[in-house]
Enzyme design. Sequence first.
Site, PDB file in Angstrom:
ATOM      1  CE  LYS A 136      -4.006  -2.161   2.263  1.00 16.60           C
ATOM      2  NZ  LYS A 136      -4.902  -2.122   3.453  1.00 16.60           N
ATOM      3  CE1 TYR A 182      -9.574  -2.838   0.485  1.00 15.60           C
ATOM      4  CE2 TYR A 182      -8.773  -0.854  -0.598  1.00 15.60           C
ATOM      5  CZ  TYR A 182      -8.548  -1.969   0.184  1.00 15.60           C
ATOM      6  OH  TYR A 182      -7.273  -2.214   0.666  1.00 15.60           O
ATOM      7  CG  ASN A 215      -3.847  -2.326   7.003  1.00 17.20           C
ATOM      8  OD1 ASN A 215      -3.706  -1.842   5.892  1.00 17.20           O
ATOM      9  ND2 ASN A 215      -4.903  -3.048   7.342  1.00 17.20           N
ATOM     10  CG  HIS A 229      -5.341  -6.161  -0.451  1.00 19.43           C
ATOM     11  ND1 HIS A 229      -6.566  -6.224   0.169  1.00 19.43           N
ATOM     12  CD2 HIS A 229      -5.393  -7.026  -1.501  1.00 19.43           C
ATOM     13  CE1 HIS A 229      -7.337  -7.085  -0.487  1.00 19.43           C
ATOM     14  NE2 HIS A 229      -6.651  -7.590  -1.509  1.00 19.43           N
ATOM     15  CD  GLU A 247      -9.094  -8.841  -3.629  1.00 18.45           C
ATOM     16  OE1 GLU A 247      -9.853  -8.452  -2.725  1.00 18.45           O
ATOM     17  OE2 GLU A 247      -7.930  -9.247  -3.400  1.00 18.45           O
TER      18      GLU A 247
HETATM   19  N1  UDP Z   1      -9.796  -0.497   7.245  1.00 20.29           N
HETATM   20  C1  UDP Z   1      -9.783   0.699   7.940  1.00 20.29           C
HETATM   21  N2  UDP Z   1     -10.454   0.766   9.123  1.00 20.29           N
HETATM   22  C2  UDP Z   1     -11.134  -0.276   9.648  1.00 20.29           C
HETATM   23  C3  UDP Z   1     -11.150  -1.493   8.922  1.00 20.29           C
HETATM   24  C4  UDP Z   1     -10.471  -1.566   7.725  1.00 20.29           C
HETATM   25  O1  UDP Z   1      -9.180   1.670   7.491  1.00 20.29           O
HETATM   26  O2  UDP Z   1     -11.709  -0.140  10.726  1.00 20.29           O
HETATM   27  C5  UDP Z   1      -9.067  -0.593   5.962  1.00 20.29           C
HETATM   28  C6  UDP Z   1      -7.700  -1.279   6.137  1.00 20.29           C
HETATM   29  O3  UDP Z   1      -6.795  -0.651   5.235  1.00 20.29           O
HETATM   30  C7  UDP Z   1      -8.006  -2.683   5.690  1.00 20.29           C
HETATM   31  C8  UDP Z   1      -8.981  -2.425   4.547  1.00 20.29           C
HETATM   32  O4  UDP Z   1      -9.800  -1.370   5.033  1.00 20.29           O
HETATM   33  O5  UDP Z   1      -6.828  -3.375   5.280  1.00 20.29           O
HETATM   34  C9  UDP Z   1      -9.831  -3.595   4.131  1.00 20.29           C
HETATM   35  O6  UDP Z   1     -10.519  -4.095   5.251  1.00 20.29           O
HETATM   36  P1  UDP Z   1     -10.673  -5.655   5.466  1.00 20.29           P
HETATM   37  O7  UDP Z   1     -11.639  -5.845   6.586  1.00 20.29           O
HETATM   38  O8  UDP Z   1     -10.950  -6.323   4.168  1.00 20.29           O
HETATM   39  O9  UDP Z   1      -9.218  -6.077   6.016  1.00 20.29           O
HETATM   40  P2  UDP Z   1      -7.998  -6.878   5.340  1.00 20.29           P
HETATM   41  O10 UDP Z   1      -8.602  -7.912   4.433  1.00 20.29           O
HETATM   42  O11 UDP Z   1      -7.161  -5.864   4.604  1.00 20.29           O
HETATM   43  O12 UDP Z   1      -7.257  -7.474   6.490  1.00 20.29           O
HETATM   44 MG    MG Z   2     -10.047  -7.754   2.958  1.00 16.47          MG
END
Ligand code: UDP
Ligand code: MG
Length: 167
Positions: A26, A66, A129, A132, A143
């Site tokens: 990211k 997303y 974080n 992805h 994706e």
């Molecule tokens: N995210 C965020 N706040 C939250 C939850 C998610 O900013 O409270 C963002 C974070 O960058 C995350 C992305 O949204 O990686 C996608 O969320 P997902 O639940 O799919 O998590 P991932 O699959 O990335 O672990």
């Molecule tokens: Mg996810």
Amino acid sequence: MPVWSSLWQGSSGTPELQEKTLVIVKPDAVQRRLVGDVIQRFERRGFKLVGMKLLQADRDILDKHYHQLRQKPFYPALLAYMSSGPLVAMVWEGYNVVRSTRAMVGDTNSAEAKPGTIRGDFSMHVSRNVVHASDSVETAHREIGFWFHRHELVAWECGDREYTYGP
Ligand code: UDP
Ligand code: MG
């Protein structure tokens, strides 16, 4: 065999070794010069890199990527973050690569991510974080299609195959 397994297969090898997943380094990680650290972890694990590009993501691709989160309160901030600078999109291939990669990436919430995972080592807040990774084989297929044209994925033979999977 599910339909997607027959797509984007390499030139040889059994389908189970050709599972693919999408990993995105990211924009925060690109700014922090962590691209090499992330790639190194997947290389060392033994996975095969079959696609990679640096790009500035536009709204269109991020909306698709997303889509399931579009109603979340953090969605506008997430899109602003993901379009704040270049990112690196990669496709990694190998046995159980989707599940293994999720384990290597760690919990979505960085505070919960275990030390030794990418997020547990490089990130402290969910909004920045670092990476992805696709969460299922089906999601990965979808994706990868958003971020890569079929001709951008390279089927190549790993010379170390006998030592990573056996004969
Ligand atoms: N995210 C965020 N706040 C939250 C939850 C998610 O900013 O409270 C963002 C974070 O960058 C995350 C992305 O949204 O990686 C996608 O969320 P997902 O639940 O799919 O998590 P991932 O699959 O990335 O672990
Ligand atoms: Mg996810």
